[in-house]
Design a protein around this motif. Structure first.
Motif, short mmCIF file in Angstrom:
data_model
loop_
_atom_site.label_atom_id
_atom_site.label_comp_id
_atom_site.label_asym_id
_atom_site.label_seq_id
_atom_site.Cartn_x
_atom_site.Cartn_y
_atom_site.Cartn_z
N ALA A 180 62.81 17.08 7.08
CA ALA A 180 63.69 16.30 7.82
C ALA A 180 62.53 15.46 8.57
O ALA A 180 62.95 14.42 8.75
N LYS A 181 61.46 15.84 8.92
CA LYS A 181 60.38 15.04 9.66
C LYS A 181 60.06 13.87 8.85
O LYS A 181 59.94 12.70 9.38
N ASP A 182 59.73 14.22 7.39
CA ASP A 182 59.42 13.09 6.61
C ASP A 182 60.52 12.09 6.43
O ASP A 182 60.43 10.89 6.06
N GLN A 183 61.76 12.37 6.37
CA GLN A 183 62.91 11.68 6.18
C GLN A 183 63.51 10.88 7.62
O GLN A 183 63.84 9.79 7.57
N GLY A 184 63.01 11.50 8.66
CA GLY A 184 63.24 11.08 9.91
C GLY A 184 64.51 11.41 10.66
O GLY A 184 65.25 10.60 11.16
N PHE A 185 64.92 12.64 10.56
CA PHE A 185 65.82 13.34 11.47
C PHE A 185 65.67 14.67 11.85
O PHE A 185 64.48 15.40 11.31
N GLY A 186 66.08 15.41 13.02
CA GLY A 186 65.65 16.50 13.26
C GLY A 186 66.71 17.54 12.82
O GLY A 186 67.94 17.20 12.29
N TRP A 236 74.66 34.24 10.17
CA TRP A 236 75.55 35.50 10.00
C TRP A 236 74.80 36.42 10.37
O TRP A 236 73.61 36.60 9.63
N PHE A 237 75.32 37.72 11.02
CA PHE A 237 74.49 38.94 11.19
C PHE A 237 75.14 40.18 10.62
O PHE A 237 76.59 40.11 10.60
N ARG A 238 74.49 41.08 10.24
CA ARG A 238 75.40 42.49 9.82
C ARG A 238 75.41 43.17 11.20
O ARG A 238 74.35 43.24 11.90
N SER A 239 76.41 43.37 11.61
CA SER A 239 77.07 43.97 12.68
C SER A 239 76.27 45.12 13.15
O SER A 239 75.90 45.22 14.37
N LYS A 240 75.99 46.18 12.30
CA LYS A 240 75.25 47.16 12.90
C LYS A 240 73.85 46.96 13.24
O LYS A 240 73.40 47.38 14.19
N ARG A 241 73.10 46.35 12.25
CA ARG A 241 71.53 46.31 12.37
C ARG A 241 71.23 44.74 13.19
O ARG A 241 69.96 44.70 13.36
N LYS A 242 72.15 44.05 13.58
CA LYS A 242 71.86 42.77 14.03
C LYS A 242 70.78 42.01 12.93
O LYS A 242 70.01 41.19 13.59
N GLU A 243 70.86 42.10 11.83
CA GLU A 243 70.13 41.52 10.84
C GLU A 243 70.90 40.40 10.41
O GLU A 243 71.96 40.21 9.92
N ARG A 244 69.92 39.25 10.33
CA ARG A 244 70.67 38.02 9.98
C ARG A 244 70.26 37.85 8.15
O ARG A 244 69.51 38.23 7.74
N TYR A 245 71.68 37.42 7.58
CA TYR A 245 71.61 37.58 6.22
C TYR A 245 72.06 36.29 5.60
O TYR A 245 72.01 35.90 4.32
N ARG A 246 72.48 35.27 6.53
CA ARG A 246 72.98 34.06 6.19
C ARG A 246 72.73 33.04 7.17
O ARG A 246 73.05 33.39 8.24
N ALA A 247 72.37 31.98 7.12
CA ALA A 247 72.40 30.85 8.04
C ALA A 247 72.61 29.46 7.59
O ALA A 247 72.45 29.05 6.27
N LYS A 248 73.14 28.47 8.55
CA LYS A 248 73.38 27.10 8.22
C LYS A 248 72.38 26.52 8.88
O LYS A 248 72.30 26.47 10.17
N LEU A 249 71.51 25.38 8.17
CA LEU A 249 70.64 24.57 9.16
C LEU A 249 71.32 23.30 8.61
O LEU A 249 71.25 22.62 7.79
N SER A 250 71.49 22.62 9.91
CA SER A 250 72.23 21.20 10.13
C SER A 250 71.22 20.15 10.61
O SER A 250 70.12 20.42 11.20
N CYS A 251 71.49 18.99 10.25
CA CYS A 251 71.06 17.62 10.82
C CYS A 251 71.36 17.75 12.40
O CYS A 251 72.22 18.29 12.63
N SER A 252 70.56 17.17 13.25
CA SER A 252 70.65 17.47 14.74
C SER A 252 71.87 16.76 15.07
O SER A 252 72.25 16.91 16.23
N ALA A 308 74.83 16.42 6.70
CA ALA A 308 73.69 16.74 5.97
C ALA A 308 73.21 18.39 6.32
O ALA A 308 73.35 18.50 7.62
N MET A 309 73.13 19.16 5.51
CA MET A 309 73.02 20.78 6.02
C MET A 309 72.32 21.10 4.68
O MET A 309 72.38 20.81 3.59
N ILE A 310 71.70 22.64 4.71
CA ILE A 310 71.45 23.56 3.92
C ILE A 310 71.92 24.87 4.52
O ILE A 310 72.02 25.06 5.51
N VAL A 311 72.35 25.57 3.34
CA VAL A 311 72.88 27.17 3.69
C VAL A 311 71.87 28.02 3.07
O VAL A 311 71.76 27.71 1.72
#
Length: 687
Positions: free
Chosen positions: A81-87, A94-110, A133-136
């Protein structure tokens, strides 16, 4: 430390070398390409930890890229993103309810989404645009993070030239400064890709990697000329195929400077199709011959409908023996060392030498279509061109015996003073590789034309033009194969479920209407109908059980003109073997009208089984003994067991998709196997 990207490149069970995909020298596995220096901060953070002569642009986010941690995935996207010019920001997790463990995330343009309306007197101006613009990223195997979705397009202006401060970039600078206090930051720009030495396929089906053949020294100046976006397109396509296509195979050949020389790949269907249709294949180099920008080489076969089927393809960096040898050995490795019986190519000394080295026991012929299509280019400027063309066609297509061809060729050369024509000289020297009268003992299953107006089209005809780029081709590649697949599936359905219309009362037609696929039966029907244009069948010689017959036929030579031609047919009465001088059975794979006429003359009511090729049967794939491995294969090898089972599974899938009943039966059988494996300790039994 910057992350180490690891694309999912697959090379079956062959050892590979780790190299860098860039213009700088490649290093051995484990060698770090490092540069130590002062880390900048504040306004000079753009140059952070990167020497100008070592800086590499990382690949864009691509489905299939994996990382060792969530932080590495975040840093990778943030750096891009820095090379392209966006944040960027974490827009969802997404978290597993019992262990509060992250197993999925969406990273988006600011600029993704929109802020809630503020009731303040002087609210800040809106900076978000609902940017898509994003990645999962997703946690796989409880230890690695993989990109599973990507959207690169923004709905607002993005440019590295626009200097703007983003919070995500501030985190990156602070982390670098903190790291600098502890120890100098070292930059490692090693992307794990692979290259291979020339592959030597052993006769028993195993493949070994050996050093480059000293007879073909490497030309380091020859490599694939990739334009902007081409490298990413190839990379993205292979990553996607490895995730979605079982048994996908590809190899990349890199020079000592890390530049791509050649690429080869084949998907699961191509590998499966070769098991069925490995008797005769054509190596299509039309793009090379016509000097297209895309250096495409295709391996093409013929399926049970007489349709062309792709058996693998690649990009060739240079038309030399060494490069062709690499491509052919890669293909042979992919096909587990099984050699075709016949190979058809364009007329080329480099091709001839490479094929003689890699396929020493295979019959190598030149495709008649390739040669005859060059006639206007090579001879069009000569005086009396039309007369030359007609005499050439007469010699090539109408000669029944070798003596007839030599006489007709000599007459053409003599009448028009063509004795010094280099192209015609080379054709005559190679006549045993392309003139039909010299090829009557070779089975081509319809891959060469035997009549003047017949033309074989390239498999990717209509999808490739002179200026097609790598990226454009890969965008169309799946569409072309999908249409081929639908055409084959339609042929299967029509052949199994439709009754064919009979045009004569001949029992030969009725007999093969129950056996052949629709497309092949319609071609055979033409020969049955052609029996009625034959006349005056008579014996001309008897030699023990072998009887020679002469069959006359009225043949159309011009639009309204016909001439009578005589054909010799040998009939061996003991084993009911028959052979016509036209040799249509070897060229096309079904009997000609002249042979059928002789059978009918002798009271034979059914065509003998040796003249009904199983490869044209409507249920060929169902009956075919699918065993691609030699008898002495090592069944203790996990990969070989895997490939064997996969080829069988593909057969079940193809049959199961034919109807609802077949689908239910296939699904029931697979579920039963799954239940059985669940009850047993499959790891101990099979691994």
């Amino acid at each position: 430390m910057l992350p180490l990207w690891q694309p999912l490149f697959f090379f079956s069970f062959y050892k590979m070398e780790v190299v860098c995909l860039n213009s700088e020298p490649a290093f051995n596995e484990g060698d770090e390409y490092e540069h130590e220096g002062d880390c900048a901060s504040g306004e000079n953070a753009d140059e952070l930890c990167a020497a100008p002569h070592l800086k590499r642009e990382p690949p864009p986010p691509t489905v299939g890229l994996e990382f060792d941690s969530f932080d590495e995935a975040y840093d990778f996207y943030n750096g891009y993103a820095k090379d392209q010019g966006f944040g960027i920001r974490v827009s969802n997790s997404w978290f597993r309810s019992k262990r509060k463990e992250r197993y999925r995330a969406k990273l988006s343009c600011s600029s993704a989404g929109f802020k809630k309306k503020s009731e303040a007197n002087n609210p800040r101006p809106e900076t978000r645009t609902g940017c898509p613009a994003m990645i999962v990223i997703k946690l796989v195997d409880s230890k690695r993070w993989r990109i599973v979705e990507v959207e690169l397009q923004h709905n607002h202006l993005v440019s590295p030239e626009i200097k703007r401060f983003y919070k995500s970039h501030k985190k990156m600078i602070l982390a670098a400064q903190k790291s600098q206090q502890a120890e100098p930051v070292k930059e490692i720009h090693t992307i794990k890709l692979y290259r291979t030495s020339v592959i030597n396929a052993a006769p028993n089906g195993y493949s070994k990697v050996k050093e480059r053949d000293v007879r073909h020294p490497t030309d380091h100046s020859k490599h694939l000329e990739l334009k902007e976006g081409d490298a990413h397109a190839v990379y993205n396509y292979f990553c996607r195929m490895k995730l979605t296509n079982p048994n996908f195979f590809y190899l990349m050949d890199l020079d000592d400077e890390g530049r791509l020389k050649n690429i080869f790949w084949a998907d699961a269907r191509s590998r499966s199709a070769y098991i069925y249709f490995s008797d005769a294949i054509a190596i299509d180099t039309t793009c090379l011959t016509n000097k297209y920008e895309l250096p495409l080489v295709s391996f093409v076969g013929v399926n049970h409908h007489g349709q062309s089927v792709l058996l693998g393809c690649g990009f060739l960096g240079h038309e030399s023996v060494e490069y062709f040898v690499w491509m052919f050995r890669s293909w042979l490795t992919c096909m587990l060392g099984r050699h075709p019986q016949v190979i058809l190519t364009d007329q080329s000394k480099s091709l001839q030498m490479a094929i003689s080295e890699v396929f020493p026991g295979t019959r190598h012929c030149y495709c008649l279509s390739y040669i005859m299509q060059r006639v206007p280019e090579k001879l069009g400027g000569l005086r009396g061109y039309e007369a030359i063309r007609k005499q050439l066609n007469q010699a090539v297509y109408n000669s029944m015996k070798i003596a007839e061809f030599e006489t007709a060729w000599g007459s053409m050369v003599g009448q028009h003073g063509l004795g010094e024509n280099k192209w015609l000289q080379s054709l005559h020297e190679d006549r045993q590789r392309w003139v039909p009268v010299y090829l009557k003992d070779t089975s081509f299953v319809g891959m060469i034309p035997v009549k003047e107006n017949e033309v074989s089209k390239p498999l990717f005809d209509g999808y490739v033009h002179k200026h097609t780029s790598f990226k454009e081709f890969l965008d169309k590649y799946d569409l072309a194969l999908q249409r081929k697949l639908m055409k084959e599936a339609t042929g299967d359905t029509e052949s199994r479920n439709c009754s064919f219309e009979l045009r004569t009362k001949c029992n030969f037609e009725l007999q093969l209407s129950k056996v052949y696929t629709k497309q092949i039966f319609e071609k055979f029907q033409i020969e049955v109908e052609g029996m009625y244009s034959c006349f005056n069948t008579r014996q001309v010689n008897i030699n023990g059980p072998i009887i020679t017959f002469a069959v006359k036929e009225r043949v159309e030579v011009e639009e309204s003109e016909k001439e009578v031609r005589q054909y010799e047919v040998l009939y061996e009465t003991t084993n009911m073997e028959i052979r016509c001088i036209c040799s249509l059975f070897n060229f096309r794979g079904y009997l000609c009208r002249h042979a059928l006429n002789v059978f009918n003359y002798n009271g034979v009511e059914e065509i003998p089984s040796q003249y009904i090729l199983p490869r044209w049967s409507k249920d060929y794939k169902r009956r075919f003994p699918l065993d691609p491995f030699p008898n002495d294969v090592d069944v203790n090898d996990y990969v070989l067991r895997y490939n064997h089972l996969l080829s069988r599974a593909i057969q079940v899938i193809e049959e199961g998709a034919q109807s609802r009943e077949c689908w239910k039966a296939s699904l029931q059988g697979l579920e039963e196997l799954c239940r059985k494996f669940a009850l047993e300790n499959v790891d101990e039994v099979y691994l």
